[in-house]
Design an enzyme around this catalytic site. Sequence first.
Site, PDB file in Angstrom:
ATOM      1  N   SER A   1       0.843  -1.191   0.000  1.00  0.00           N
ATOM      2  CA  SER A   1       0.000   0.000   0.000  1.00  0.00           C
ATOM      3  C   SER A   1       0.877   1.240   0.000  1.00  0.00           C
ATOM      4  O   SER A   1       2.066   1.185   0.357  1.00  0.00           O
ATOM      5  CB  SER A   1      -0.895   0.004   1.244  1.00  0.00           C
ATOM      6  OG  SER A   1      -1.512   1.256   1.440  1.00  0.00           O
TER       7      SER A   1
ATOM      8  N   TYR B   1      -3.382  -0.898  10.041  1.00  0.00           N
ATOM      9  CA  TYR B   1      -3.314  -1.173   8.601  1.00  0.00           C
ATOM     10  C   TYR B   1      -1.931  -0.858   8.048  1.00  0.00           C
ATOM     11  O   TYR B   1      -1.331  -1.658   7.333  1.00  0.00           O
ATOM     12  CB  TYR B   1      -4.378  -0.339   7.889  1.00  0.00           C
ATOM     13  CG  TYR B   1      -4.417  -0.523   6.391  1.00  0.00           C
ATOM     14  CD1 TYR B   1      -5.110  -1.586   5.816  1.00  0.00           C
ATOM     15  CD2 TYR B   1      -3.782   0.379   5.543  1.00  0.00           C
ATOM     16  CE1 TYR B   1      -5.158  -1.754   4.435  1.00  0.00           C
ATOM     17  CE2 TYR B   1      -3.823   0.230   4.170  1.00  0.00           C
ATOM     18  CZ  TYR B   1      -4.523  -0.839   3.619  1.00  0.00           C
ATOM     19  OH  TYR B   1      -4.553  -0.991   2.247  1.00  0.00           O
TER      20      TYR B   1
END
Length: 275
Positions: A154, A167
């Site tokens: 990400s 996350y």
Amino acid sequence: MPVSTEMFDLTGKVALVTGGTSGIGKAVAAAFVQHGAKVLVGSRNQEKVDAAAKELDGIADVSGEDPVAAGVSIDVANGGSVDRAVRKAVDLFGGLHIVVNSAGLMCKKPSFDLTDSDFNDLYNIHVTGSLRVAQSAGHIFREQHEGCIINLASISSFVDLVEVAAYASAKNAILGLTRSLANEWAKYGIRTNAIAPGFVPTDINRKMIEGTDRGRRIIEHTPMGRFGDSSEIAGGAVYLASPAGRFVNGHTIVIDGGYLASGIGDSVAPWEKDD
């Protein structure tokens, strides 16, 4: 010398895409099918699995009665579920050559309020789940001395975004997992890489970035002046899985519209008012 389109041909290859019923995972599965691969898409929701498989099978540019896409119920937090999905790919399509670890979830919460469960749940899906899939498929890859693992990192693997510490930490761990498997398993003919998408609206983040101040600031910082689209991430997966990427191992490809490259530049926010 021109690059042949055969360099991106996936004919004869079989892929398992976790999280393949929506967002980036579904876009990757569609791109694989369009480039000749047979694809097994998986998620925990059987209804979504069946719908995605039917849609993917319908876009295949091939004739014949045999399907080129199918679905499987898979929970990457459960090793038995993962093993069954891998076996189904082999049973249905006669082999397995590519796995894409796209299953994921989000936890937006102030870091003071994070619980052990919040952290562990995200790690169990993103990191340990990716390892489970890689290990299960890796036994097949090792025997045939050929395999491609694509993990989903990400933009938050590289930069901080407030209130997504669990996350971001998990996605940072994906970088280390990718490098470790690439280094250890290359001798078995297995390549392991990752893709780090920039800001692409999907089911897990859409409410956070579409029409919000956070989203405005993201676009302000993105030289291309917009969010990405899942289909724009899928091209990177085709490259990594195809003959064109056969010497790429241990890398994370960032596809972010220039977000990481941006420092101080001209404003590109579409809602900027003229002076």
